[in-house]
Scaffold this active site. Structure first.
Site, PDB file in Angstrom:
ATOM      1  N   GLU A  19       2.611 -25.156 -43.486  1.00  0.00           N
ATOM      2  CA  GLU A  19       1.401 -25.739 -42.896  1.00  0.00           C
ATOM      3  C   GLU A  19       0.425 -24.614 -42.561  1.00  0.00           C
ATOM      4  OE1 GLU A  19       1.790 -28.559 -39.375  1.00  0.00           O
ATOM      5  OE2 GLU A  19       0.747 -26.897 -38.426  1.00  0.00           O
ATOM      6  N   THR A  50      -3.754 -28.801 -41.197  1.00  0.00           N
ATOM      7  CA  THR A  50      -3.865 -29.525 -39.924  1.00  0.00           C
ATOM      8  C   THR A  50      -5.287 -30.040 -39.705  1.00  0.00           C
ATOM      9  OG1 THR A  50      -4.415 -27.540 -38.702  1.00  0.00           O
ATOM     10  CG2 THR A  50      -2.084 -28.098 -38.831  1.00  0.00           C
ATOM     11  N   TYR A  51      -5.404 -30.936 -38.738  1.00  0.00           N
ATOM     12  CA  TYR A  51      -6.727 -31.465 -38.357  1.00  0.00           C
ATOM     13  C   TYR A  51      -6.938 -31.185 -36.874  1.00  0.00           C
ATOM     14  CZ  TYR A  51     -10.880 -34.238 -38.749  1.00  0.00           C
ATOM     15  OH  TYR A  51     -12.200 -34.612 -38.793  1.00  0.00           O
ATOM     16  N   ALA A  62     -31.903 -22.301 -19.785  1.00  0.00           N
ATOM     17  CA  ALA A  62     -32.662 -21.320 -18.987  1.00  0.00           C
ATOM     18  C   ALA A  62     -32.850 -21.804 -17.546  1.00  0.00           C
ATOM     19  CB  ALA A  62     -34.014 -21.070 -19.646  1.00  0.00           C
ATOM     20  N   ARG A 125      -1.349 -39.318 -34.136  1.00  0.00           N
ATOM     21  CA  ARG A 125      -2.304 -39.701 -33.089  1.00  0.00           C
ATOM     22  C   ARG A 125      -3.265 -38.551 -32.815  1.00  0.00           C
ATOM     23  NH1 ARG A 125      -0.616 -39.950 -26.969  1.00  0.00           N
ATOM     24  NH2 ARG A 125      -0.976 -37.742 -27.317  1.00  0.00           N
ATOM     25  N   ASP A 127      -3.606 -34.443 -30.827  1.00  0.00           N
ATOM     26  CA  ASP A 127      -3.494 -33.878 -29.482  1.00  0.00           C
ATOM     27  C   ASP A 127      -4.673 -34.318 -28.629  1.00  0.00           C
ATOM     28  OD1 ASP A 127      -1.150 -32.350 -29.894  1.00  0.00           O
ATOM     29  OD2 ASP A 127      -2.314 -30.839 -30.973  1.00  0.00           O
ATOM     30  N   TYR A 180      10.233 -36.503 -33.351  1.00  0.00           N
ATOM     31  CA  TYR A 180      10.497 -35.522 -32.283  1.00  0.00           C
ATOM     32  C   TYR A 180      11.977 -35.497 -31.928  1.00  0.00           C
ATOM     33  CZ  TYR A 180       5.465 -35.805 -32.007  1.00  0.00           C
ATOM     34  OH  TYR A 180       4.129 -35.768 -32.339  1.00  0.00           O
ATOM     35  N   HIS A 184       8.956 -36.902 -27.717  1.00  0.00           N
ATOM     36  CA  HIS A 184       7.549 -36.587 -27.464  1.00  0.00           C
ATOM     37  C   HIS A 184       7.352 -36.468 -25.948  1.00  0.00           C
ATOM     38  CE1 HIS A 184       3.172 -37.495 -27.047  1.00  0.00           C
ATOM     39  NE2 HIS A 184       3.139 -36.639 -28.043  1.00  0.00           N
TER      40      HIS A 184
HETATM   41  P1  FAD Z   1       2.374 -41.461 -31.741  1.00  0.00           P
HETATM   42  O1  FAD Z   1       3.421 -41.796 -32.721  1.00  0.00           O
HETATM   43  O2  FAD Z   1       1.208 -42.392 -31.614  1.00  0.00           O
HETATM   44  O3  FAD Z   1       3.083 -41.302 -30.308  1.00  0.00           O
HETATM   45  C1  FAD Z   1       2.356 -40.779 -29.197  1.00  0.00           C
HETATM   46  C2  FAD Z   1       3.068 -41.146 -27.898  1.00  0.00           C
HETATM   47  O4  FAD Z   1       2.885 -42.529 -27.614  1.00  0.00           O
HETATM   48  C3  FAD Z   1       4.592 -40.946 -27.914  1.00  0.00           C
HETATM   49  O5  FAD Z   1       4.994 -40.611 -26.611  1.00  0.00           O
HETATM   50  C4  FAD Z   1       5.134 -42.311 -28.332  1.00  0.00           C
HETATM   51  O6  FAD Z   1       6.447 -42.492 -27.848  1.00  0.00           O
HETATM   52  C5  FAD Z   1       4.132 -43.244 -27.658  1.00  0.00           C
HETATM   53  N1  FAD Z   1       3.805 -44.452 -28.415  1.00  0.00           N
HETATM   54  C6  FAD Z   1       3.718 -44.584 -29.759  1.00  0.00           C
HETATM   55  N2  FAD Z   1       3.303 -45.840 -30.072  1.00  0.00           N
HETATM   56  C7  FAD Z   1       3.116 -46.486 -28.897  1.00  0.00           C
HETATM   57  C8  FAD Z   1       2.686 -47.794 -28.542  1.00  0.00           C
HETATM   58  N3  FAD Z   1       2.370 -48.706 -29.486  1.00  0.00           N
HETATM   59  N4  FAD Z   1       2.604 -48.109 -27.227  1.00  0.00           N
HETATM   60  C9  FAD Z   1       2.916 -47.217 -26.265  1.00  0.00           C
HETATM   61  N5  FAD Z   1       3.350 -45.959 -26.537  1.00  0.00           N
HETATM   62  C10 FAD Z   1       3.441 -45.604 -27.839  1.00  0.00           C
HETATM   63  N6  FAD Z   1      -1.975 -32.758 -33.667  1.00  0.00           N
HETATM   64  C11 FAD Z   1      -3.268 -32.583 -34.071  1.00  0.00           C
HETATM   65  O7  FAD Z   1      -4.192 -32.792 -33.286  1.00  0.00           O
HETATM   66  N7  FAD Z   1      -3.539 -32.178 -35.367  1.00  0.00           N
HETATM   67  C12 FAD Z   1      -2.562 -31.956 -36.287  1.00  0.00           C
HETATM   68  O8  FAD Z   1      -2.858 -31.584 -37.429  1.00  0.00           O
HETATM   69  C13 FAD Z   1      -1.193 -32.147 -35.882  1.00  0.00           C
HETATM   70  N8  FAD Z   1      -0.173 -31.964 -36.770  1.00  0.00           N
HETATM   71  C14 FAD Z   1       1.131 -32.259 -36.380  1.00  0.00           C
HETATM   72  C15 FAD Z   1       2.162 -32.167 -37.316  1.00  0.00           C
HETATM   73  C16 FAD Z   1       3.475 -32.468 -36.951  1.00  0.00           C
HETATM   74  C17 FAD Z   1       4.579 -32.381 -37.978  1.00  0.00           C
HETATM   75  C18 FAD Z   1       3.761 -32.836 -35.604  1.00  0.00           C
HETATM   76  C19 FAD Z   1       5.182 -33.134 -35.172  1.00  0.00           C
HETATM   77  C20 FAD Z   1       2.733 -32.924 -34.664  1.00  0.00           C
HETATM   78  C21 FAD Z   1       1.412 -32.646 -35.038  1.00  0.00           C
HETATM   79  N9  FAD Z   1       0.352 -32.755 -34.139  1.00  0.00           N
HETATM   80  C22 FAD Z   1      -0.948 -32.553 -34.536  1.00  0.00           C
HETATM   81  C23 FAD Z   1       0.619 -33.091 -32.737  1.00  0.00           C
HETATM   82  C24 FAD Z   1       0.575 -34.610 -32.474  1.00  0.00           C
HETATM   83  O9  FAD Z   1      -0.702 -35.117 -32.767  1.00  0.00           O
HETATM   84  C25 FAD Z   1       0.912 -34.810 -30.996  1.00  0.00           C
HETATM   85  O10 FAD Z   1       2.277 -34.526 -30.775  1.00  0.00           O
HETATM   86  C26 FAD Z   1       0.511 -36.147 -30.413  1.00  0.00           C
HETATM   87  O11 FAD Z   1       0.610 -36.024 -28.998  1.00  0.00           O
HETATM   88  C27 FAD Z   1       1.401 -37.312 -30.853  1.00  0.00           C
HETATM   89  O12 FAD Z   1       1.196 -37.646 -32.163  1.00  0.00           O
HETATM   90  P2  FAD Z   1       2.112 -38.773 -32.894  1.00  0.00           P
HETATM   91  O13 FAD Z   1       1.539 -38.981 -34.221  1.00  0.00           O
HETATM   92  O14 FAD Z   1       3.537 -38.425 -32.770  1.00  0.00           O
HETATM   93  O15 FAD Z   1       1.742 -40.024 -31.946  1.00  0.00           O
END
Ligand code: FAD
Length: 318
Positions: A19, A50-51, A62, A125, A127, A180, A184
């Site tokens: 990555e 990444t994004y 000023a 989702r 960060d 995770y 998470h």
């Molecule tokens: P989700 O799957 O949506 O989960 C987020 C949280 O909400 C979790 O605690 C989950 O248990 C909970 N949840 C999920 N669905 C629901 C629901 N329907 N109702 C209530 N709770 C729910 N971040 C960036 O900004 N840019 C990147 O390029 C990036 N690349 C990544 C690559 C990898 C391989 C990984 C592991 C992470 C990356 N991240 C990146 C970080 C990631 O965006 C964060 O960890 C973020 O906080 C969670 O993303 P997710 O897709 O796992 O979210």
């Protein structure tokens, strides 16, 4: 080509991928090529890009007033993917996030990806912005990765946001999601988090890429749990060698993972960061050898702009 096809074509042989981050605004694409070049001799089938969501900065005028301005430090994920595919003839996998996009903008971005010949997306989702205490969805955008995933699945079935569109072409994305092994950080427990991963897979995810980890038993337990729960798609371990002493605190804080005692003691015994790098690389080589034994389909490295530790690890493992 789809990541699932790369894995199927490998017939059980472990692949490797990595990555990268898109360039900082104002930096040229050559900086990215310089970080990729050393890793190409080992023929990775795909490279993730990444994004980074926009953040807010404050500009002072000023008259002393502060203006809040939205700013994206690394703005070019899609163009970086296109540049990589054009130069190296490998698949580039853009990360697509919920934050910062309305649904309409998400759909338009996916149409761009389709037209560029990009076959894979990792849907996340995203960060939280540094200026926010927690993740805030964009008004009119998706709140969870599962919502974004559903959007891509709909487009793969020819269903776009504007349902009155006729004869819509189906997209054909292979869709990855995050997993995770150590949960998470926002989730109250492993099982709740796992429930949402199951939902992403049930909705149509094609592969999982994990958060980094330093203890293979955590990855193994995660894979076993997935398999016991009927999740059969490829699970790709995400890996990053420890390269400085401050990461002993920084990585657990940012990524909410445990560093095993043996590794943290070995790092603490080091006199210089150069020694720490050696310890981190050696630890990762052992982890990778075990992961190959465990038939991990791909070893996926978070290079964070520094290809050299990954290069040494790959040389030792493949
Ligand atoms: P989700 O799957 O949506 O989960 C987020 C949280 O909400 C979790 O605690 C989950 O248990 C909970 N949840 C999920 N669905 C629901 C629901 N329907 N109702 C209530 N709770 C729910 N971040 C960036 O900004 N840019 C990147 O390029 C990036 N690349 C990544 C690559 C990898 C391989 C990984 C592991 C992470 C990356 N991240 C990146 C970080 C990631 O965006 C964060 O960890 C973020 O906080 C969670 O993303 P997710 O897709 O796992 O979210």
């Amino acid at each position: 080509m789809k990541i699932t096809e790369h894995i199927a074509n490998a017939k059980g042989k472990t692949l490797y991928s990595f990555e990268i981050l898109p360039p900082i605004k104002g930096q040229g694409i050559q900086a990215i090529f310089d970080a990729i070049d050393p890793l190409m001799e080992f023929n990775p089938p795909f490279i993730d890009v990444t994004y980074l969501r926009e953040d807010y900065i404050y500009k002072q005028h000023a008259n002393g007033l502060l203006e809040k301005v939205a700013y994206r430090k690394r703005p070019s994920t899609v163009a970086t993917c296109a540049a990589i595919m054009n130069k190296y003839k490998v698949d580039a996998v853009p990360h697509l996030i919920c934050g910062g996009f309305t649904k309409e903008e998400t759909e338009n971005a996916l149409i761009d990806l389709q037209f560029l010949g990009i076959d894979n997306v990792l849907v996340l989702r995203g960060d939280a912005r540094k200026s926010d205490a927690s993740f805030i969805p964009t008004p009119g955008g998706h709140a969870y990765a599962s919502d974004l995933l559903q959007h891509v699945v709909n487009m793969n079935s020819g269903r776009y946001l504007h349902e009155d569109m006729e004869n819509s072409e189906k997209t054909n994305f292979c869709i990855g999601v995050a997993g995770y092994p150590e949960k998470h950080f926002e989730s109250p427990n492993l099982d709740t988090d796992f429930g949402y991963l199951k939902k992403k897979v049930a909705l149509g995810a094609d592969f999982i890429v994990t958060q980094m980890f330093f203890d293979n038993s955590k990855f193994k337990a995660f894979v076993d749990k997935c398999r016991a729960n009927g999740i059969t798609i490829p699970i790709i371990p995400g890996l990053k060698p420890l390269t400085s002493r401050k990461q002993l605190v920084g990585l657990p804080k940012i990524f909410h993972l445990d560093i095993p005692l043996a590794l943290s003691e070995a790092v603490q015994a080091c006199k210089t960061d150069q020694n720490v790098r050696e310890v981190g690389i050696e630890w990762m080589i052992q982890q990778c050898k075990e992961l190959k034994e465990m038939d991990a389909p791909v070893l996926h490295f978070y290079t964070m702009g520094n290809p050299n530790p990954t290069k040494r690890i790959i040389k030792a493992v493949f």
